[in-house]
Design a protein around this motif. Structure first.
Motif, PDB file in Angstrom:
ATOM      1  N   MET A   1       0.844  -1.198   0.000  1.00  0.00           N
ATOM      2  CA  MET A   1       0.000   0.000   0.000  1.00  0.00           C
ATOM      3  C   MET A   1       0.876   1.244   0.000  1.00  0.00           C
ATOM      4  SD  MET A   1      -3.239   0.948   2.465  1.00  0.00           S
ATOM      5  CE  MET A   1      -4.341  -0.140   1.559  1.00  0.00           C
ATOM      6  N   LEU A   2       0.495   2.238  -0.828  1.00  0.00           N
ATOM      7  CA  LEU A   2       1.291   3.456  -0.948  1.00  0.00           C
ATOM      8  C   LEU A   2       1.143   4.351   0.286  1.00  0.00           C
ATOM      9  CD1 LEU A   2       0.494   4.295  -4.684  1.00  0.00           C
ATOM     10  CD2 LEU A   2       2.574   3.252  -3.781  1.00  0.00           C
ATOM     11  N   ILE A   3      -0.081   4.438   0.826  1.00  0.00           N
ATOM     12  CA  ILE A   3      -0.307   5.229   2.037  1.00  0.00           C
ATOM     13  C   ILE A   3       0.151   4.407   3.233  1.00  0.00           C
ATOM     14  CG2 ILE A   3      -2.083   6.252   3.521  1.00  0.00           C
ATOM     15  CD1 ILE A   3      -3.609   6.996   0.996  1.00  0.00           C
ATOM     16  N   GLN A   4       1.039   4.988   4.049  1.00  0.00           N
ATOM     17  CA  GLN A   4       1.690   4.268   5.136  1.00  0.00           C
ATOM     18  C   GLN A   4       1.496   4.991   6.472  1.00  0.00           C
ATOM     19  OE1 GLN A   4       3.522   1.296   4.930  1.00  0.00           O
ATOM     20  NE2 GLN A   4       2.729   1.150   2.839  1.00  0.00           N
ATOM     21  N   PRO A   5       1.660   4.271   7.603  1.00  0.00           N
ATOM     22  CA  PRO A   5       1.615   4.922   8.918  1.00  0.00           C
ATOM     23  C   PRO A   5       2.621   6.064   8.989  1.00  0.00           C
ATOM     24  CG  PRO A   5       1.540   2.548   9.180  1.00  0.00           C
ATOM     25  CD  PRO A   5       1.816   2.799   7.721  1.00  0.00           C
ATOM     26  N   GLY A   6       2.214   7.150   9.639  1.00  0.00           N
ATOM     27  CA  GLY A   6       3.070   8.317   9.766  1.00  0.00           C
ATOM     28  C   GLY A   6       2.809   9.378   8.717  1.00  0.00           C
ATOM     29  N   MET A   7       2.020   9.038   7.688  1.00  0.00           N
ATOM     30  CA  MET A   7       1.724   9.999   6.628  1.00  0.00           C
ATOM     31  C   MET A   7       0.528  10.869   6.995  1.00  0.00           C
ATOM     32  SD  MET A   7       2.237   7.700   3.167  1.00  0.00           S
ATOM     33  CE  MET A   7       1.692   9.058   2.122  1.00  0.00           C
ATOM     34  N   THR A   8       0.559  12.116   6.542  1.00  0.00           N
ATOM     35  CA  THR A   8      -0.595  13.008   6.657  1.00  0.00           C
ATOM     36  C   THR A   8      -1.504  12.764   5.463  1.00  0.00           C
ATOM     37  OG1 THR A   8       0.668  14.690   7.839  1.00  0.00           O
ATOM     38  CG2 THR A   8      -1.362  15.400   6.773  1.00  0.00           C
ATOM     39  N   VAL A   9      -2.803  12.590   5.734  1.00  0.00           N
ATOM     40  CA  VAL A   9      -3.751  12.289   4.664  1.00  0.00           C
ATOM     41  C   VAL A   9      -4.941  13.242   4.740  1.00  0.00           C
ATOM     42  CG1 VAL A   9      -3.138   9.849   4.494  1.00  0.00           C
ATOM     43  CG2 VAL A   9      -4.880  10.575   6.147  1.00  0.00           C
ATOM     44  N   GLN A  10      -5.713  13.248   3.673  1.00  0.00           N
ATOM     45  CA  GLN A  10      -6.943  14.029   3.633  1.00  0.00           C
ATOM     46  C   GLN A  10      -8.113  13.062   3.817  1.00  0.00           C
ATOM     47  OE1 GLN A  10      -7.029  16.727   0.316  1.00  0.00           O
ATOM     48  NE2 GLN A  10      -8.061  18.223   1.588  1.00  0.00           N
ATOM     49  N   ILE A  11      -9.025  13.414   4.709  1.00  0.00           N
ATOM     50  CA  ILE A  11     -10.201  12.594   4.976  1.00  0.00           C
ATOM     51  C   ILE A  11     -11.409  13.303   4.363  1.00  0.00           C
ATOM     52  CG2 ILE A  11     -11.607  11.477   6.747  1.00  0.00           C
ATOM     53  CD1 ILE A  11      -8.726  10.488   6.747  1.00  0.00           C
ATOM     54  N   SER A  12     -11.936  12.757   3.275  1.00  0.00           N
ATOM     55  CA  SER A  12     -13.068  13.389   2.593  1.00  0.00           C
ATOM     56  C   SER A  12     -14.338  12.630   2.931  1.00  0.00           C
ATOM     57  CB  SER A  12     -12.848  13.355   1.078  1.00  0.00           C
ATOM     58  OG  SER A  12     -11.554  13.811   0.753  1.00  0.00           O
ATOM     59  N   THR A  13     -15.390  13.363   3.307  1.00  0.00           N
ATOM     60  CA  THR A  13     -16.642  12.700   3.665  1.00  0.00           C
ATOM     61  C   THR A  13     -17.811  13.671   3.572  1.00  0.00           C
ATOM     62  OG1 THR A  13     -17.670  11.235   5.295  1.00  0.00           O
ATOM     63  CG2 THR A  13     -16.509  13.163   6.159  1.00  0.00           C
ATOM     64  N   VAL A  14     -19.019  13.136   3.544  1.00  0.00           N
ATOM     65  CA  VAL A  14     -20.237  13.937   3.474  1.00  0.00           C
ATOM     66  C   VAL A  14     -20.899  13.954   4.841  1.00  0.00           C
ATOM     67  CG1 VAL A  14     -22.480  14.230   2.367  1.00  0.00           C
ATOM     68  CG2 VAL A  14     -20.573  13.302   1.058  1.00  0.00           C
TER      69      VAL A  14
END
Length: 215
Positions: A1-14
């Protein structure tokens, strides 16, 4: 998986209001089909359990920035999750529900409307069945004999719970197959009324599909 622990991510939701939000979070852990991330700012409400979120991040692939992500379903809010520093923080756990792939934020919440769901598409005063729809665009069907295939920008009306909302859409792709014409359109601009009303309707359809075991 490209997204790994420690990374900042964007959480998109409705949200319940129909508004789509894009807060950031830190990934704490990924275990097979489960992801744990920090509570967002502003925070996700606890009523968001069983709702879907898109977890994504912009990564450099072959020298080009591209956004990759996956869909996940929120399962728990953990009050005292212990992180590597030993501190205890609020965390969110979610079950991974899709493969990791290149994503478009506006296309992330794409649903297939069911009969009598309160969503109708009108073009040139004629109603056409919606194959699927998202906050970013719509994919609908016509009979192949229905005049000249649409092209360029076209005026659509989405009737959402009996409220007509006019929107301009750009035709992205037209496919003729077995006597049917499938038209993919992207909504132009950032119409707040459309985003709000359609966001709530997408959430309603998602809930129905969850209840029927279709997600």
């Amino acid at each position: 998986m490209l997204i790994q622990p420690g990374m900042t991510v964007q959480i998109s939701t409705v949200l319940e209001s129909g508004k789509t939000i894009y807060p950031r979070a830190m990934v704490y852990d990924i275990q097979e089909k489960k992801v744990i991330f920090s509570q967002t700012s502003p925070p996700l409400p606890r009523s968001h359990i069983v709702h879907y979120v898109l977890i994504s991040s912009v990564l450099t692939m072959e020298g080009k920035p591209q956004r990759y992500g996956f869909l996940a379903q929120v399962t728990h809010f953990v009050k005292d999750y212990e992180i590597a520093s030993g501190s205890r923080v609020v965390a969110v756990t979610a079950d991974i529900r899709s493969e990791e792939t290149e994503v478009d934020l506006r296309e992330s919440f794409r649903v297939k409307p069911f009969t009598d769901c309160g969503l109708i598409l009108v073009l040139n005063k004629e109603e056409y069945p919606i194959v699927n729809i998202s906050l970013g665009g719509v994919f609908f069907c016509q009979a192949s004999k229905t005049g000249i295939p649409p092209e360029g920008e076209i005026p659509l009306t989405l009737v959402i719970d009996e409220v007509p909302v006019k929107v301009t859409a750009k035709v992205m792709r037209v496919v003729e197959k077995e006597g049917h014409r499938f038209v993919a359109c992207a909504f132009s601009g950032n119409d707040k009324e459309l985003q709000s009303r359609l966001g709530r309707k997408v959430l309603d359809i998602e809930r129905y599909q969850l209840a029927m075991g279709r997600l």
